[in-house]
Design a protein around this motif. Structure first.
Motif, PDB file in Angstrom:
ATOM      1  N   ARG A   1       9.004  -1.305  41.325  1.00  0.00           N
ATOM      2  CA  ARG A   1       8.700  -0.412  42.444  1.00  0.00           C
ATOM      3  C   ARG A   1       7.277  -0.622  42.942  1.00  0.00           C
ATOM      4  NH1 ARG A   1      11.279   4.267  39.515  1.00  0.00           N
ATOM      5  NH2 ARG A   1       9.141   4.888  39.058  1.00  0.00           N
ATOM      6  N   VAL A   2       6.345  -0.798  42.015  1.00  0.00           N
ATOM      7  CA  VAL A   2       4.952  -1.045  42.386  1.00  0.00           C
ATOM      8  C   VAL A   2       4.838  -2.383  43.109  1.00  0.00           C
ATOM      9  CG1 VAL A   2       2.640  -1.479  41.464  1.00  0.00           C
ATOM     10  CG2 VAL A   2       3.987   0.432  40.583  1.00  0.00           C
ATOM     11  N   ALA A   3       5.532  -3.394  42.611  1.00  0.00           N
ATOM     12  CA  ALA A   3       5.511  -4.713  43.260  1.00  0.00           C
ATOM     13  C   ALA A   3       6.086  -4.623  44.672  1.00  0.00           C
ATOM     14  CB  ALA A   3       6.289  -5.719  42.428  1.00  0.00           C
ATOM     15  N   GLU A   4       7.119  -3.812  44.850  1.00  0.00           N
ATOM     16  CA  GLU A   4       7.721  -3.630  46.171  1.00  0.00           C
ATOM     17  C   GLU A   4       6.734  -2.961  47.135  1.00  0.00           C
ATOM     18  OE1 GLU A   4      11.210  -0.818  47.844  1.00  0.00           O
ATOM     19  OE2 GLU A   4      11.745  -2.068  46.121  1.00  0.00           O
ATOM     20  N   ILE A   5       5.975  -1.985  46.642  1.00  0.00           N
ATOM     21  CA  ILE A   5       4.956  -1.331  47.466  1.00  0.00           C
ATOM     22  C   ILE A   5       3.896  -2.335  47.894  1.00  0.00           C
ATOM     23  CG2 ILE A   5       3.108   0.405  47.444  1.00  0.00           C
ATOM     24  CD1 ILE A   5       4.875   1.975  45.416  1.00  0.00           C
ATOM     25  N   ILE A   6       3.483  -3.181  46.960  1.00  0.00           N
ATOM     26  CA  ILE A   6       2.434  -4.164  47.250  1.00  0.00           C
ATOM     27  C   ILE A   6       2.906  -5.167  48.298  1.00  0.00           C
ATOM     28  CG2 ILE A   6       1.102  -6.075  46.252  1.00  0.00           C
ATOM     29  CD1 ILE A   6       0.999  -4.364  43.653  1.00  0.00           C
ATOM     30  N   THR A   7       4.096  -5.708  48.138  1.00  0.00           N
ATOM     31  CA  THR A   7       4.592  -6.702  49.092  1.00  0.00           C
ATOM     32  C   THR A   7       4.917  -6.071  50.448  1.00  0.00           C
ATOM     33  OG1 THR A   7       6.829  -6.477  48.184  1.00  0.00           O
ATOM     34  CG2 THR A   7       5.471  -8.284  47.333  1.00  0.00           C
ATOM     35  N   ALA A   8       5.371  -4.812  50.454  1.00  0.00           N
ATOM     36  CA  ALA A   8       5.685  -4.145  51.718  1.00  0.00           C
ATOM     37  C   ALA A   8       4.430  -3.885  52.550  1.00  0.00           C
ATOM     38  CB  ALA A   8       6.410  -2.828  51.455  1.00  0.00           C
ATOM     39  N   ASN A   9       3.271  -3.801  51.886  1.00  0.00           N
ATOM     40  CA  ASN A   9       2.015  -3.550  52.587  1.00  0.00           C
ATOM     41  C   ASN A   9       1.201  -4.828  52.792  1.00  0.00           C
ATOM     42  OD1 ASN A   9       1.828  -0.571  53.034  1.00  0.00           O
ATOM     43  ND2 ASN A   9       2.220  -0.585  50.834  1.00  0.00           N
ATOM     44  N   GLY A  10       1.846  -5.973  52.692  1.00  0.00           N
ATOM     45  CA  GLY A  10       1.185  -7.233  53.002  1.00  0.00           C
ATOM     46  C   GLY A  10       0.379  -7.844  51.882  1.00  0.00           C
ATOM     47  N   GLY A  11       0.553  -7.409  50.673  1.00  0.00           N
ATOM     48  CA  GLY A  11      -0.171  -7.961  49.536  1.00  0.00           C
ATOM     49  C   GLY A  11       0.689  -8.913  48.722  1.00  0.00           C
ATOM     50  N   THR A  12       0.054  -9.631  47.824  1.00  0.00           N
ATOM     51  CA  THR A  12       0.780 -10.515  46.904  1.00  0.00           C
ATOM     52  C   THR A  12       0.286 -10.266  45.495  1.00  0.00           C
ATOM     53  OG1 THR A  12      -0.824 -12.281  47.240  1.00  0.00           O
ATOM     54  CG2 THR A  12       1.155 -12.338  48.604  1.00  0.00           C
ATOM     55  N   ILE A  13       1.198 -10.368  44.552  1.00  0.00           N
ATOM     56  CA  ILE A  13       0.847 -10.234  43.141  1.00  0.00           C
ATOM     57  C   ILE A  13       0.614 -11.638  42.601  1.00  0.00           C
ATOM     58  CG2 ILE A  13       1.628  -9.516  40.868  1.00  0.00           C
ATOM     59  CD1 ILE A  13       3.216  -7.317  42.216  1.00  0.00           C
ATOM     60  N   LEU A  14      -0.614 -11.898  42.165  1.00  0.00           N
ATOM     61  CA  LEU A  14      -0.954 -13.208  41.633  1.00  0.00           C
ATOM     62  C   LEU A  14      -0.668 -13.315  40.145  1.00  0.00           C
ATOM     63  CD1 LEU A  14      -4.370 -13.654  43.472  1.00  0.00           C
ATOM     64  CD2 LEU A  14      -2.127 -14.485  44.179  1.00  0.00           C
ATOM     65  N   LEU A  15      -0.771 -12.201  39.431  1.00  0.00           N
ATOM     66  CA  LEU A  15      -0.568 -12.190  37.985  1.00  0.00           C
ATOM     67  C   LEU A  15      -0.015 -10.829  37.591  1.00  0.00           C
ATOM     68  CD1 LEU A  15      -1.097 -13.736  35.284  1.00  0.00           C
ATOM     69  CD2 LEU A  15      -3.307 -12.601  35.222  1.00  0.00           C
ATOM     70  N   HIS A  16       1.021 -10.829  36.765  1.00  0.00           N
ATOM     71  CA  HIS A  16       1.634  -9.583  36.276  1.00  0.00           C
ATOM     72  C   HIS A  16       1.734  -9.681  34.767  1.00  0.00           C
ATOM     73  CE1 HIS A  16       4.363  -6.197  35.826  1.00  0.00           C
ATOM     74  NE2 HIS A  16       5.139  -6.986  35.110  1.00  0.00           N
ATOM     75  N   GLU A  17       1.233  -8.662  34.063  1.00  0.00           N
ATOM     76  CA  GLU A  17       1.300  -8.641  32.600  1.00  0.00           C
ATOM     77  C   GLU A  17       1.705  -7.249  32.128  1.00  0.00           C
ATOM     78  OE1 GLU A  17      -2.338 -11.786  31.775  1.00  0.00           O
ATOM     79  OE2 GLU A  17      -2.631  -9.671  31.319  1.00  0.00           O
ATOM     80  N   LEU A  18       2.621  -7.226  31.188  1.00  0.00           N
ATOM     81  CA  LEU A  18       2.989  -5.986  30.516  1.00  0.00           C
ATOM     82  C   LEU A  18       2.291  -6.003  29.164  1.00  0.00           C
ATOM     83  CD1 LEU A  18       4.657  -3.391  30.390  1.00  0.00           C
ATOM     84  CD2 LEU A  18       6.520  -4.735  29.454  1.00  0.00           C
ATOM     85  N   TRP A  19       1.314  -5.126  28.987  1.00  0.00           N
ATOM     86  CA  TRP A  19       0.513  -5.116  27.768  1.00  0.00           C
ATOM     87  C   TRP A  19       1.184  -4.372  26.635  1.00  0.00           C
ATOM     88  CZ3 TRP A  19      -4.864  -3.890  30.266  1.00  0.00           C
ATOM     89  CH2 TRP A  19      -5.326  -5.026  30.917  1.00  0.00           C
ATOM     90  N   GLY A  20       2.265  -3.706  26.891  1.00  0.00           N
ATOM     91  CA  GLY A  20       3.016  -3.034  25.843  1.00  0.00           C
ATOM     92  C   GLY A  20       2.591  -1.587  25.629  1.00  0.00           C
ATOM     93  N   ARG A  21       3.201  -0.989  24.621  1.00  0.00           N
ATOM     94  CA  ARG A  21       2.950   0.416  24.306  1.00  0.00           C
ATOM     95  C   ARG A  21       1.729   0.499  23.406  1.00  0.00           C
ATOM     96  NH1 ARG A  21       6.987   4.304  21.072  1.00  0.00           N
ATOM     97  NH2 ARG A  21       5.969   6.254  21.576  1.00  0.00           N
ATOM     98  N   ARG A  22       0.758   1.284  23.819  1.00  0.00           N
ATOM     99  CA  ARG A  22      -0.508   1.388  23.101  1.00  0.00           C
ATOM    100  C   ARG A  22      -0.924   2.840  22.939  1.00  0.00           C
ATOM    101  NH1 ARG A  22      -3.403  -3.293  22.790  1.00  0.00           N
ATOM    102  NH2 ARG A  22      -2.488  -5.043  23.877  1.00  0.00           N
ATOM    103  N   GLN A  23      -1.784   3.053  21.956  1.00  0.00           N
ATOM    104  CA  GLN A  23      -2.364   4.366  21.713  1.00  0.00           C
ATOM    105  C   GLN A  23      -3.394   4.668  22.803  1.00  0.00           C
ATOM    106  OE1 GLN A  23      -1.483   6.315  19.050  1.00  0.00           O
ATOM    107  NE2 GLN A  23      -2.823   7.961  19.711  1.00  0.00           N
TER     108      GLN A  23
END
Length: 142
Positions: free
Chosen positions: A25-47
């Motif tokens: 959903r966040v990626a869709e918001i970014i692309t809909a507003n003319g942006g591009t995602i250069l790098l995407h990382e899921l850092w996992g569940r953290r304290q």
């Protein structure tokens, strides 16, 4: 165009698939507003450092985004409304660093975590062979 590092924390009670849906959903918001995602990382569940909305853990998601100021304004307004997002931060950076961040899970770390035994698995709680239970302690002569 400017570069931004966008980090957001998602509720810990979501499944991995639901976290991926929030990131989509966040990626869709970014692309809909003319942006591009250069790098995407899921850092996992953290304290978390301190409780957020009665949660002590959360899933961290990192995006390196190229876009304009209007994109970030729209993204922040949408993230404020999203109930699954606990907290977010967008920072403008001078240049895009496309190297994986130190918090990104590496292939070696993922392999180690998959090999780790969990409660209920066969072999969990059994002593290691090199530290057998039957070894007798040597008595010291005085």
């Amino acid at each position: 165009m400017a570069y931004y590092e966008s980090i957001f924390i998602v509720r810990p009670d979501l499944t991995t698939e639901q976290v991926d849906q929030v990131a989509a959903r966040v990626a869709e918001i970014i692309t809909a507003n003319g942006g591009t995602i250069l790098l995407h990382e899921l850092w996992g569940r953290r304290q978390l450092a301190y409780p957020l909305k009665k949660n002590t853990k959360g899933y961290y998601v990192f995006n390196l985004v190229e876009g304009g100021g209007a994109l970030i304004a729209n993204l922040e307004s949408r993230l404020m409304i999203d109930e699954d997002v606990l907290k977010f931060q967008n920072i403008r950076v001078k240049s895009a660093n496309l190297n994986p961040s130190p918090l990104a899970p590496s292939a070696e770390r993922a392999a180690e975590e998959s090999e780790r035994l969990l409660p209920g698995d066969e072999g969990y709680g059994e002593p290691d062979e090199e530290y057998g239970e039957d070894e007798e302690e040597e008595e010291l002569e005085v």
